[in-house]
Design a protein around this motif. Structure first.
Motif, mmCIF file in Angstrom:
data_model
loop_
_atom_site.group_PDB
_atom_site.id
_atom_site.type_symbol
_atom_site.label_atom_id
_atom_site.label_comp_id
_atom_site.label_asym_id
_atom_site.label_seq_id
_atom_site.Cartn_x
_atom_site.Cartn_y
_atom_site.Cartn_z
ATOM 1 N N LEU A 218 45.019 29.061 37.674
ATOM 2 C CA LEU A 218 45.145 30.242 37.667
ATOM 3 C C LEU A 218 45.891 31.083 36.745
ATOM 4 C CD1 LEU A 218 45.243 30.724 41.238
ATOM 5 C CD2 LEU A 218 43.723 30.411 39.779
ATOM 6 N N VAL A 224 42.380 36.217 34.800
ATOM 7 C CA VAL A 224 43.253 36.509 36.053
ATOM 8 C C VAL A 224 45.044 37.172 35.764
ATOM 9 C CG1 VAL A 224 44.049 35.712 38.099
ATOM 10 C CG2 VAL A 224 41.713 34.719 37.718
ATOM 11 N N ILE A 260 39.004 40.988 42.031
ATOM 12 C CA ILE A 260 39.300 39.830 42.047
ATOM 13 C C ILE A 260 38.620 39.088 41.190
ATOM 14 C CG2 ILE A 260 40.558 37.371 42.562
ATOM 15 C CD1 ILE A 260 42.029 39.101 45.001
ATOM 16 N N LEU A 263 36.480 32.867 40.008
ATOM 17 C CA LEU A 263 37.449 31.718 39.435
ATOM 18 C C LEU A 263 35.992 30.692 39.081
ATOM 19 C CD1 LEU A 263 39.639 31.947 42.008
ATOM 20 C CD2 LEU A 263 40.099 33.030 39.496
#
Length: 301
Positions: A218, A224, A260, A263
């Motif tokens: 991350l 992010v 968000i 990922l």
């Protein structure tokens, strides 16, 4: 005194089958330990020991099971009996001889290139040379070992080659995962104020060694870090079966952040010998402005 190895002759054969010619570091490899024992026949009592009788003659105290230790212990805990099958094997003269074949499975994940490491696999068996009438050791009842000699045989290792994953085409976020994986994410709460923590749970499922799987980095993902404060250290996860779960608190930097981001999770797929990247779904959130205390209120207090 002088100790020498007991020659097994044609009474005992031990080999490990790797089932594949080559695998990559970190890829799962299914192994089979195959033990062939020539059944003992006593001419005096005209009896041939059964597969279970011959298996019981393996010395659990002195035998080294190597990579197959976990399987043996699991069978013992479950009180699972080991069964042997009658098979034929040609001797040096080309004559077929009857053997009892026992197969023990195991799965390993090689961590370095080169020869497959199955650990020390050495079978020690007390092979009878004579029986006697007794209270009964064998399943046939009424007979026990009068004389025996030890047979010691090391397993022949498989010819499977372990090769490293390629450097070419390796994604920047790759963290050593080999196999096929998928990833999902969950977050709560979904409505916060700027600077408040959001717990992000990352679940990864795959067919590789899950204890070695790492979470997406991350702190190295600009998508992010430009909107969230995240810890810089790597995350510890919990393995449950074929799933590994990571949990981390992230904090939105400003109000108005709507999601968000997805990922990435990169892995090397040995099936097509290519690197692949899968993505989680973006998670919608609402971030309000943080409460601010006026300077006049601070001075007044």
């Amino acid at each position: 005194f002088r100790a020498v190895k007991s020659e097994t002759g044609d009474l005992l054969y031990v080999e490990v089958d790797g089932k594949q010619d080559k695998i990559y570091v970190g890829e799962s490899l299914d192994l089979t330990l195959r033990i062939l024992v020539k059944p003992y026949h006593d001419g005096r009592f005209d009896i041939t020991l059964s597969p279970s009788d011959m298996w019981d003659l393996i010395s659990q105290q002195h035998t080294e099971w190597g990579a197959f230790q976990e399987t043996i212990e699991g069978w013992a805990e479950d009180r699972q009996s080991v069964t042997g099958e009658r098979v034929l094997r040609s001797d040096a003269e080309g004559e077929d001889q009857v053997y009892y074949a026992y197969e023990i499975p195991a799965t390993i994940y090689p961590t370095r290139p080169g020869q497959v490491d199955t650990g020390d696999v050495q079978i020690v068996l007390q092979y009878p040379t004579a029986l006697q009438q007794n209270r009964g050791f064998f399943s046939s009842g009424g007979l026990a070992i009068a004389q025996a000699r030890p047979l010691v045989e090391n397993a022949k290792v498989p010819s499977t080659r372990v090769i490293p994953v390629p450097e070419e085409g390796r994604p920047a976020d790759y963290r050593g995962a080999v196999g096929q994986y998928e990833m999902i994410t969950r977050a709560h709460p979904r409505r916060v104020k700027a600077g408040d923590p959001i717990t992000l749970n990352i679940g990864i499922r795959g067919d590789g060694p899950m204890e070695l799987v790492q979470s997406p980095p991350l702190s190295e993902l600009s998508t992010v870090t430009e909107k969230f404060k995240v810890p810089g250290e790597s995350l510890a996860g919990v393995v449950e079966g074929d799933v590994k779960v990571f949990s981390v608190d992230i904090r939105p930097r400003t109000a108005g952040i709507a999601e968000i981001p997805a990922l990435p999770l990169s892995f090397f797929n040995p099936a097509n010998e290519k690197y692949e990247t899968v993505y989680s779904e973006p998670i919608s959130i609402e971030v309000d402005a943080a409460d601010q205390l006026a300077l006049s209120s601070v001075v007044s207090s």
